[in-house]
Design a protein around this motif. Structure first.
Motif, mmCIF file in Angstrom:
data_model
loop_
_atom_site.group_PDB
_atom_site.id
_atom_site.type_symbol
_atom_site.label_atom_id
_atom_site.label_comp_id
_atom_site.label_asym_id
_atom_site.label_seq_id
_atom_site.Cartn_x
_atom_site.Cartn_y
_atom_site.Cartn_z
ATOM 1 N N ARG A 23 -6.951 12.279 7.014
ATOM 2 C CA ARG A 23 -7.368 10.895 6.790
ATOM 3 C C ARG A 23 -8.400 10.472 7.842
ATOM 4 N NH1 ARG A 23 -7.461 10.611 2.977
ATOM 5 N NH2 ARG A 23 -5.320 10.705 2.274
ATOM 6 N N MET A 216 -6.509 6.938 -9.991
ATOM 7 C CA MET A 216 -7.043 5.984 -9.012
ATOM 8 C C MET A 216 -5.935 5.268 -8.236
ATOM 9 S SD MET A 216 -10.478 5.664 -8.972
ATOM 10 C CE MET A 216 -11.891 6.044 -10.024
ATOM 11 N N SER A 217 -4.702 5.271 -8.753
ATOM 12 C CA SER A 217 -3.640 4.613 -7.982
ATOM 13 C C SER A 217 -3.175 5.509 -6.829
ATOM 14 C CB SER A 217 -2.463 4.236 -8.889
ATOM 15 O OG SER A 217 -1.749 5.381 -9.271
ATOM 16 N N HIS A 218 -3.622 6.743 -6.827
ATOM 17 C CA HIS A 218 -3.344 7.639 -5.709
ATOM 18 C C HIS A 218 -4.636 8.224 -5.130
ATOM 19 C CE1 HIS A 218 0.574 7.601 -7.829
ATOM 20 N NE2 HIS A 218 1.032 7.548 -6.596
ATOM 21 N N GLY A 219 -5.712 7.472 -5.235
ATOM 22 C CA GLY A 219 -6.978 7.945 -4.702
ATOM 23 C C GLY A 219 -8.028 6.863 -4.751
ATOM 24 N N ARG A 220 -9.227 7.158 -4.282
ATOM 25 C CA ARG A 220 -10.334 6.228 -4.362
ATOM 26 C C ARG A 220 -11.643 7.012 -4.252
ATOM 27 N NH1 ARG A 220 -10.484 1.726 -0.816
ATOM 28 N NH2 ARG A 220 -12.703 2.112 -0.606
ATOM 29 N N SER A 232 -3.642 15.384 0.272
ATOM 30 C CA SER A 232 -2.736 15.987 -0.696
ATOM 31 C C SER A 232 -1.695 14.955 -1.098
ATOM 32 C CB SER A 232 -2.002 17.192 -0.082
ATOM 33 O OG SER A 232 -2.901 18.215 0.252
ATOM 34 N N GLY A 233 -0.994 15.245 -2.160
ATOM 35 C CA GLY A 233 0.153 14.417 -2.531
ATOM 36 C C GLY A 233 -0.245 13.087 -3.130
ATOM 37 N N LEU A 234 0.214 12.004 -2.500
ATOM 38 C CA LEU A 234 0.067 10.678 -3.090
ATOM 39 C C LEU A 234 -1.224 9.979 -2.688
ATOM 40 C CD1 LEU A 234 3.732 9.362 -2.579
ATOM 41 C CD2 LEU A 234 2.777 10.703 -4.452
ATOM 42 N N ASP A 235 -2.070 10.652 -1.908
ATOM 43 C CA ASP A 235 -3.284 9.990 -1.392
ATOM 44 C C ASP A 235 -4.415 11.017 -1.303
ATOM 45 O OD1 ASP A 235 -5.116 8.327 -0.180
ATOM 46 O OD2 ASP A 235 -3.802 7.697 1.461
ATOM 47 N N ARG A 237 -8.351 11.399 -1.831
ATOM 48 C CA ARG A 237 -9.568 10.606 -1.978
ATOM 49 C C ARG A 237 -10.783 11.514 -2.184
ATOM 50 N NH1 ARG A 237 -8.299 6.085 2.778
ATOM 51 N NH2 ARG A 237 -6.083 5.924 2.260
ATOM 52 N N LEU A 272 6.087 17.545 -2.371
ATOM 53 C CA LEU A 272 5.370 16.641 -1.465
ATOM 54 C C LEU A 272 5.680 16.948 0.005
ATOM 55 C CD1 LEU A 272 3.601 13.978 -1.624
ATOM 56 C CD2 LEU A 272 5.718 12.750 -1.208
#
Lengths: 491, 491
Positions: A23, A216-220, A232-235, A237, A272
């Motif tokens: 991140r 998109m609810s787990h990325g941008r 990885s996983g829930l985020d 991008r 996860l």
């Protein structure tokens, strides 16, 4: 708590901290104010220190010695395989050598960037020699008597060997150079002309990301100088870029990164923050990005739909019909730069780097002869000469930062994409009908169920073989490229 | 390497990791995709575990025992003071109690949010009792026989005591309630009406941030539900919010957060990633945000300039002249909510919370009687009754997450801002002339040189006293409020 539970709890926290590191990397390329760079360097170094200490913690060795792997299920055994591989690696490399490599490669990247700006390979050569020598030393420690380059490959593509890749790439090269030469003689499609509003590009690129199943609810989606996928996983991008005169750069960068991101997002949520919770190898990762980008995204069916979307977004942009648009989207142009290469020529870039880096590692090629060897090989395969170092041997950052054994995974990914495309089209005969309507769900759903969901459960080659039902080889890719470009160039 | 060098190297890495934690918090409020929350929770917990282990590392105690502080300069001694305070604190609180507080407060925040949504204090009371009891136990461990509430205060405002605050706040309350009652009887200025484009608000808000000296090369402005400032050193980011009908909310949130951020950005760069490299206390921090927002930002001089900027940005927005605009920007309205309160009433909200939380800690007030006590006190000070729990005792998150001793620092910050404003206007007589031209450099420069640059070098009260040249007291603030609101309301 059993030893396995303790080991997994430790691993889970390490994975969570590794996500934090990712991140920070994302932030640095997208959001970070420019003046923050020196502080960010200290932040990442401190976190890297924490990660290193956790990954080499002797407790891991004790847990691994205690656990009876025959009491575990498939998932447990796969977790152990990954953890053991990573721990063995760190145990084999002396801490002083690891620290030296970190320091030297960090400085070498700056030296490389300066040399590239000056088109001066000689200014970079001593640094490259030092990096190579340190990485060779590391490779020897890892190989424990075996082949050094094979040992290096394991960091990126566990289970593969230099000999196997040599055979595969050797079988590809004549066909690729021949097809390339034929295309060069034929009439080329026109180029895309005009200006395309960058705000409208970003709007359409987000729509394309969703079309290819990006969650998109787990990325941008943001902009960055070099597009990438992170997390990885829930985020998970992604980034893309815009150029007013080259909307394909934006759209196909996005689709490529969505391929990487969909892999991470598609992994079974049960995995996860475990070693199974991210893509299993660079090659398999690249197979997903490339099949999304090329076999699906640059197909006649999908470009037909994209043509209507672009017409809606930009009005008449001077391309008469969908067939011409398809030919433009697959245009083969002379160029020096790997990252800008089309589907046909891309692998020629990689094959060259594979042969050169392998020869460097084995001492068959000396660093001072590298640029001449590069230029000779380039002219032989591409049919024209390199004009300057920044368009030749200095174009890629990889070697400066010690990434040796990484390049071949790009072409291995293309080979795997060729295999998966063949299997997908047998399993889902209506793929093109769907793509022509902008519907990728059957295609991406098949890839998710057969490849992505497994994460790190199987070995890289195994997951592709299981998905395809046949042993992976270069044949499907070569046959796909031949038929595609023969049609486009009317050979 | 001396023991001091080792201690500082350890501390520097811990500070760098703490900055990473802050960045994760920023990301969560601004950029993070919604579905990433559970994973982010694990990431932050893992990093919190690393930070806790580093802060309680017994090596710190050994280093502290070894270092002869008389061999150090002022900076070295100040570093030791901060490190010793933090280490002593962690040594006094049993690990099991710290873990229990972390777990209970994390759950209590959810319970509080649900109770607030239902306007049901009784549903929150048992949880609050548990939090209070644990925090009291922690306070007793920290107090080692002394006053428990005083011990709690040290986490937010080292060096202050409940008795000192009681005297200060006690001297303010009658004057504030009297002034408030007089204002309530007088003719109120009009309210701002109409719609203000949110994109234009953000554009002007970025200009305001720069006007107040915010360094964009070491920061950035984004939107968030609750405005905040985040980070120290070379990367200090702020957030603001927009509401089409309330541009003051956007502009004054920004100026407030710029006050916090300018403090962090203004600290001597020599202190980067050391204990001196961030604001010294909550009270001094709030003094910077409040003097930027109120004594400078809501002055007649500055609002005169802002009036022309808003006219440029939004055209005629129905306010006839700069004097009316000034009165509107300082309008006093009845309201239940602390965070929405104007400059005059704000401290009444805080004084009430201080008295109530102190009585809770000392057992003079029982949790089951808290809502009634709140409502009585509110009606006495504000002149009207609380209509529901979410407008009363349940409005703030602080107590649910164990922040006891935090509230009074808001008013202490206002008191310090009053002192600094008096000293500033003596030292820089042309402040209003400059502000009327949108030039804050003399004012913010004085604050930087006299307060901000010192970071954690001095104790909180000391830094204000040194800057002012007199002992801080509530008198300058009270005199400022009286003269300002008497003029605006023509009392």
């Amino acid at each position: 708590m059993t030893a396995y539970d303790d080991l997994m709890a430790h691993t889970r926290e390490t994975q969570a901290l590794a996500q934090v590191m990712g991140r920070l990397g994302w932030d640095q390329e997208t959001m970070m104010p420019r003046g923050a760079a020196p502080q960010r360097g200290e932040e990442m170094a401190a976190l890297e220190g924490v990660l290193h200490a956790r990954r080499t913690d002797p407790k891991i060795g004790e847990w691994l010695d205690t656990i009876a792997s025959d009491t575990l299920d498939d998932v447990g055994r796969a977790n152990l395989r990954h953890i053991r591989r990573s721990y063995d690696r760190s145990s084999k490399v002396p801490a002083a050598l690891a620290a030296r490599i970190a320091r030297v490669t960090s400085e070498a990247q700056g030296t490389w960037a300066e040399a590239r700006a000056e088109d001066d390979f000689a200014a970079f050569a001593p640094t490259l020699s030092e990096v190579l020598s340190l990485k060779r030393e590391e490779g020897q420690a890892l190989a424990t008597g075996g082949d050094v380059y094979d040992a290096m490959l394991q960091d990126y593509e566990p289970g593969t060997t230099g000999a196997e890749l040599e055979a595969m790439f050797g079988a590809m090269r004549p066909g690729l150079t021949e097809l390339r030469a034929a295309v060069r003689e034929a009439d080329a499609p026109p180029k895309l002309e005009g200006a395309f509003d960058e705000g409208a590009q970003m709007k359409l690129t987000r729509q394309l990301a969703r079309t290819f199943g990006y969650d998109m609810s787990h990325g941008r989606v943001d902009k960055a100088v070099h597009p990438f996928s992170s997390g990885s996983g829930l985020d998970v991008r992604i980034t893309t870029r815009t150029n007013e005169h080259d909307p394909f750069n934006c759209f196909y960068s996005t689709i490529h990164e969505v391929g990487h991101a969909a892999y991470e997002q598609g992994i079974d949520r049960e995995y996860l923050l475990t070693p199974l919770g991210s893509g299993v190898s660079m090659g398999v990762h690249e197979s997903q990005s490339r099949i999304y980008e090329n076999q699906l995204g640059r197909s006649a069916a999908f470009t037909g739909w994209l043509y209507t979307q672009m017409t809606d977004a930009f009005g008449d942009f001077g391309v008469a019909d969908a067939e011409t648009f398809y030919r433009i989207a697959n245009r083969v142009s002379d160029g020096f730069i790997r990252t800008e290469a089309d589907e046909l020529q891309y692998n020629l870039h990689v094959l060259m780097r594979f042969d050169l880096e392998r020869a460097l590692v084995s001492h068959d090629l000396q660093v001072q002869d590298l640029e001449a060897a590069w230029n000779d090989r380039f002219e032989a395969d591409f049919g024209f000469a390199v004009d300057k170092s920044s368009n030749g041997v200095l174009q890629d950052v990889h070697w400066s930062v010690g990434l040796i054994g990484y390049f071949p995974t790009y072409s291995l990914g293309n080979v795997y994409a060729g295999c998966l495309n063949e299997a997908l089209r047998k399993a889902v005969p209506a793929v093109d009908e769907d793509l022509a309507k902008g519907d990728t769900t059957a295609a991406t759903g098949w890839l998710r169920s057969n490849v992505q969901t497994h994460g790190g459960l199987f070995e890289p080659r195994e997951v592709v073989k299981n998905a395809c039902g046949f042993e992976p080889s270069e044949a499907p890719l070569m046959s796909y490229l031949n038929s595609k470009f023969s049609a486009i160039y009317r050979l």
